[in-house]
Design an enzyme around this catalytic site. Structure first.
Site, PDB file in Angstrom:
ATOM      1  CD  GLU A 171      -2.462   1.849   0.419  1.00 33.67           C
ATOM      2  OE1 GLU A 171      -3.170   1.084  -0.251  1.00 33.67           O
ATOM      3  OE2 GLU A 171      -2.360   3.075   0.189  1.00 33.67           O
TER       4      GLU A 171
ATOM      5  CB  SER B  20     -21.883   7.276  -1.346  1.00 35.68           C
ATOM      6  OG  SER B  20     -21.669   8.112  -2.460  1.00 35.68           O
TER       7      SER B  20
ATOM      8  CG  HIS C 256     -24.989   1.033  -4.153  1.00 37.94           C
ATOM      9  ND1 HIS C 256     -25.736   2.132  -4.500  1.00 37.94           N
ATOM     10  CD2 HIS C 256     -23.714   1.479  -3.998  1.00 37.94           C
ATOM     11  CE1 HIS C 256     -24.944   3.206  -4.554  1.00 37.94           C
ATOM     12  NE2 HIS C 256     -23.715   2.832  -4.248  1.00 37.94           N
TER      13      HIS C 256
ATOM     14  CE  LYS D 298     -25.649   7.088 -10.795  1.00 39.65           C
ATOM     15  NZ  LYS D 298     -24.473   6.334 -10.426  1.00 39.65           N
TER      16      LYS D 298
ATOM     17  CB  SER E  88     -20.370   3.466  -7.491  1.00 41.43           C
ATOM     18  OG  SER E  88     -21.616   3.112  -6.968  1.00 41.43           O
TER      19      SER E  88
ATOM     20  CB  SER F 283     -22.026  -2.637  -2.646  1.00 44.77           C
ATOM     21  OG  SER F 283     -22.295  -1.266  -2.530  1.00 44.77           O
TER      22      SER F 283
ATOM     23  CB  CYS G 191     -12.063  13.351  19.950  1.00 43.38           C
ATOM     24  SG  CYS G 191     -13.367  13.896  18.823  1.00 43.38           S
TER      25      CYS G 191
ATOM     26  CB  CYS H 272      -8.765  15.844  19.557  1.00 47.05           C
ATOM     27  SG  CYS H 272      -9.228  15.508  17.850  1.00 47.05           S
TER      28      CYS H 272
END
Lengths: 486, 421
Positions: free
Chosen positions: A31, A45, A49, A258, A346, A350, A408, A450
């Site tokens: 990564e 989002s 879905h 959309k 997207s 999901s 926090c 914080c």
């Protein structure tokens, strides 16, 4: 020599890694960020879905519906915040009726359970704040919201506990075919910005590199793919606005495009977005004046009286859009043992559980990896105080007083939770990594209060010099020196 | 459950002054709950001088001012809990709090004083486009890093907003060796005190650009540049006026928000203008026995006024506990209304029976006014007129109402800004 190297520690890479960790063999996730979940997986989002949107027969349709169905068990076993709040695709009076019915039909073909059209009083009772022009909606009870950070981190931690290796802040610079597999040349950037290179050898490669997946596919395969970074900008609202809607409110695509969605998040904020703009820069996660202006106007098509004074932050993420408009999955025809999980836009979040399952099974079968004895299929996340009763909290504080020290104040996150985030598998080493594991800094003051305290804790617990405590990766340090010494 | 006569939420200047006043009024069973590691609140990071000119007739630093009040708290033996976070206040005045030593606990109060202060508006709330790299701080966060921890958050600085903390930090960062390139202010006037503009910007040749805002932030890891542009009367950027400043730091001083999340849990009614509680002459909120003072009530520019206001709240809380306030009130109330540029007043209404001989009414104006007067009307009758050569939103104004004047059949008090003829 590795059996498998997974390029990319986003939700797709981590879901694949977790499934791979069910098998024998030596695996590693590479990564580029300082933490898993630091690219597209952290800025989307946050929705699981239902699966009515994708074209029947596509990878997207199949894996979305399967991934959605897997989530209840995964959320339980891996301690992921997840809730089936249901989704509504709303149609306004001026939009044609067929649009919604076509979507309903597509959903049925895709095997989405329980979808139906709701209207009138039933719809208004479900969502009193829908715009007055909304006449009916496609209701999908399996639509859900999830914490994408927890989901990705849970996959990663569980994979790690089952033997998967993770190399963070490590960038793939080159991939070459070699006898028996691939040579992957990587560059590791340390916190003090010194760079070391290394050659890794592996039998198989899984390409889950997000917006960069085309680069690696095209390096080893003649079946070229092309991924465009499609920017999506969002507004996040304070929790006081979280109950403005209960369901995820989509718009039926119309003349104006959309449209954007309005949804409660699983932690109780309100999220508005995304925009959609193709850009050239694969790191271009800046918000724009146009985007920030567009979001409220577009949201108003479906939801009225949005309390925009309650916006606490805005952000942008990049979807990895492939020209063919579907996920590119599986072994490349002309590059044996090179597996793509590319073009994951997207419904990628999901679909991630199902993609993980499918790719890992394919790799294991090809390499002849056996199922591992003693695979641990559960993982416990950071203990969140807010979920405990007063007695339970006090027991925890008796055992470890740090749980009584709030760091926090917006999200009421204790020092104990932050220490847990730091000292657990693939522990947090930056403020954003702490934030994604605990929510410290994610509230209404956006870490004003914080951040100095979390900087101190990272300095103390990890021995990171103050000048090297970072927001996330690269040169994102907060402190430039001591007073009068800069 | 442990019981106290008075629980004070916050041990900053407001909380301490309220506690001292309540004690001196005869209520000694007091608990102050403070979330930080010492009393004093935000004053502890305000190491510049200029505090206490009204209260002590001398110029003190923030920590010195706080220490004088803390000393009075100690002398009276008033109880306080440090490192303790209040998590909830119920309408029945049950306060739920938590710390590492006691765990989570509840206390029952007869009266509560809200003195939680305020927080700074964040970048997100300002809708500034651009990247989200390290190097963007609220001015107060930077102040804490520099003044309390001794660390510099950046070398080359752009400041958005000319609130007092931003102005103070422009000077502070300069003195510590950073280069402050510009202070941009969205409004056509500064949000800070005149003396701070002179002493913190002019004296250091730091330009102040009014009617300007940040339109882009560059840098994927650390801030690399900030672009500001002029704004029109609609406060929207004017294309073509952009100026790019290379820098590694953006400080934000764009307003303070009273921190009333706890007030909400207690069911206290809040004003949409101040974001603080609506209060009467005793600084009592819509919930009986819950009082408010200091920056949680409305944002002040001088701590001296915070201390004065908090003393009023503390004294009335003590009276409430001793139950004579209730007996005094006949139920009659008089609204105070601001007009002609008066954005709000604190208090918002008066119960004349419960009023002190003199009542200070504080307010802010919504724009810059020159050669105007503050005029007070009782119904339509002019009662007082005071000339003010200059008034600005950054400087709090006040008038004094006298109880003896209000005894007749006054139904409405009106405060108006009128041009001098």
């Amino acid at each position: 020599m590795y059996d498998v190297i997974v390029i990319g520690g986003g939700v797709t890479g981590c879901a694949i890694a977790r499934e791979l960790s069910k098998f024998e063999g030596k695996g590693c996730v590479i990564e580029a960020g300082d933490d898993v979940c630091s690219g597209t997986s952290k800025a989307n989002s946050a929705i699981i879905h239902a699966g009515f949107d994708a074209a029947p027969g596509s990878n997207k349709a199949r894996l979305n519906v399967r991934g959605n169905a897997m989530m209840d068990e995964l959320a339980e076993k891996l301690d992921i915040s997840f809730r089936r709040n249901g989704s509504l695709v709303v149609r306004t009076a001026e939009q044609p009726e067929e649009g919604l019915r076509q979507l309903l039909e597509k959903g049925r073909q895709n095997g989405v359970p329980g979808i139906r059209i709701v209207a009138g009083e039933e719809l208004r009772a479900m969502e009193p704040n829908l715009a007055d022009t909304v006449v009916e909606a496609l209701y999908a009870p399996t639509g859900a919201i999830v914490c994408p950070f927890e989901m990705t981190i849970a996959f990663a931690e569980n994979a790690y506990e089952n033997g998967m290796e993770f190399r963070l802040e490590t960038t793939v610079k080159e991939i070459e075919k070699e006898e028996g597999g691939y040579c992957v040349r990587v560059e590791k950037r340390a916190a003090d910005q010194t760079v070391t290179t290394e050659e890794l050898h592996t039998k198989a490669v899984v390409n889950a590199a997000g917006v960069y997946a085309d680069v690696w596919n095209n390096r080893v395969s003649e079946n070229k793919i092309h991924i465009t970074a499609r920017k999506g900008e969002y507004l996040l609202l304070d929790k006081v606005a979280g109950n403005h809607v209960q369901h995820t409110i989509f718009q039926l695509p119309g003349k104006m495009g959309k449209g954007v969605l309005v949804t409660q998040t699983v932690h109780g904020n309100l999220l508005v977005g995304p925009t959609a703009k193709d850009i050239d820069d694969k790191e271009g996660v800046n918000t724009t004046p146009e985007g920030l202006d567009y979001l409220p106007d577009s949201a108003a098509v479906s939801v009225k009286n949005l309390p925009l004074r309650q916006v606490i932050t805005s952000f942008a993420g990049l979807r990895a859009h492939e020209d063919g408009d579907d996920f590119v999955l599986g072994e490349a025809a002309d590059a044996p043992n090179f597996y793509n999980a590319a073009g994951i836009e997207s419904p990628g979040l999901s679909s991630a559980p199902a993609i993980g399952e499918e790719i890992a099974a394919e790799v294991a079968a090809k390499l002849g990896l056996q199922k591992k004895e003693g695979f641990k299929d559960t993982r416990k996340g950071v203990q969140h105080l807010a979920e405990l009763s007063m007695e339970q909290r006090n027991e925890l504080i008796r055992q470890n007083p740090a749980y009584g020290n709030i760091i926090c104040r917006c999200e009421m996150i204790s020092e104990g939770e932050i220490l847990d985030a730091i000292h657990r598998p693939i522990g947090a080493r930056s403020l954003d990594a702490v934030k994604r594991r605990t929510r410290a800094g994610m509230g209404r003051c956006q870490s004003g209060f914080c951040s100095p305290r979390v900087i101190d804790i990272l300095n103390r617990e990890c021995g990171i010099p103050m000048e090297q405590v970072r927001k996330n990766s690269g040169a994102s340090n907060f402190i430039v020196g001591k007073n009068k010494e800069i | 459950m442990k019981q106290y006569d008075l629980v004070i939420i916050g041990g900053g200047p407001a909380g301490m002054a309220a506690a001292i006043a309540a004690y001196d009024e005869g209520v000694s069973d007091i608990l102050i709950i403070e979330r930080d590691k010492e009393l004093g609140g935000i004053l502890n990071q305000c190491i510049h001088n200029g505090f206490g000119l009204h209260t002590f007739k001398e110029e003190l630093t923030g920590p010195e001012y706080a220490a004088r009040f803390a000393q009075q708290v100690y002398e009276r033996g008033i109880a306080f809990k440090l490192n303790t976070m209040v998590m909830d206040i119920s309408e029945q005045k049950v306060v739920t709090a938590m710390n590492a030593h006691d765990g989570m606990f509840e206390v029952q109060a007869k009266a509560v004083v809200l003195a939680m202060g305020c927080r700074e508006r964040s970048r997100g709330a300002l809708n500034i486009p651009g990247y989200r790299p390290a190097g963007i701080y609220s001015a107060g966060t930077a102040q804490r890093l520099v003044n309390m921890e001794g660390f510099m958050p950046g070398k080359e600085v752009v400041i958005l907003g000319s609130g007092d903390i931003g102005l103070i930090m422009a000077r502070r960062m300069t003195l510590e060796g950073a280069k402050v390139k510009v202070v941009a202010e969205l409004m056509p006037y500064s949000g800070g005190l005149k003396r701070n503009i002179v002493q913190c910007l002019n004296d250091f040749d730091i330009p102040l650009k009014l009617s300007h805002t940040v339109v882009d932030i560059e840098g994927k890891e650390r801030v690399e540049a900030v672009t500001i542009a002029q704004v029109g009367a609609d406060r929207k950027p004017i294309p073509g006026t952009e100026e790019r400043y290379t820098c590694d730091t953006l400080l934000l001083s764009c307003g303070l928000l009273p921190e009333n999340e706890l007030s909400r849990t207690a069911g206290v009614e809040l004003s949409p203008v101040t974001s603080g509680p609506v209060v009467n002459e005793s600084l009592e909120t819509s919930v009986e026995g819950i009082f408010a003072c200091g920056n949680v009530l409305h944002v002040h520019d001088l701590v001296d006024y915070v201390s004065q206001e908090a003393a009023v709240a503390g004294r009335h809380a003590a009276e409430y506990i001793k139950a004579d306030a209730m007996e005094k009130s006949s139920g009659k109330t008089i609204q105070i209304e601001g007009e002609g540029g008066v954005r709000y007043t604190v208090p918002g209404f008066i119960r004349p029976d419960c009023m002190d001989e003199n009542l200070t009414v504080r307010f802010r104006v919504g724009n810059v006014y020159q050669n105007c007067s503050i005029v007070t009307y009782f119904d339509d009758r002019e009662i007082a007129r005071r000339k003010r050569p200059v008034m600005a939103p950054g400087e709090m104004e006040q008038i004094i109402l006298q109880k003896k004047q209000l005894q007749n059949d006054v139904s409405r008090v009106k405060i108006v800004i009128e041009p001098n003829s």
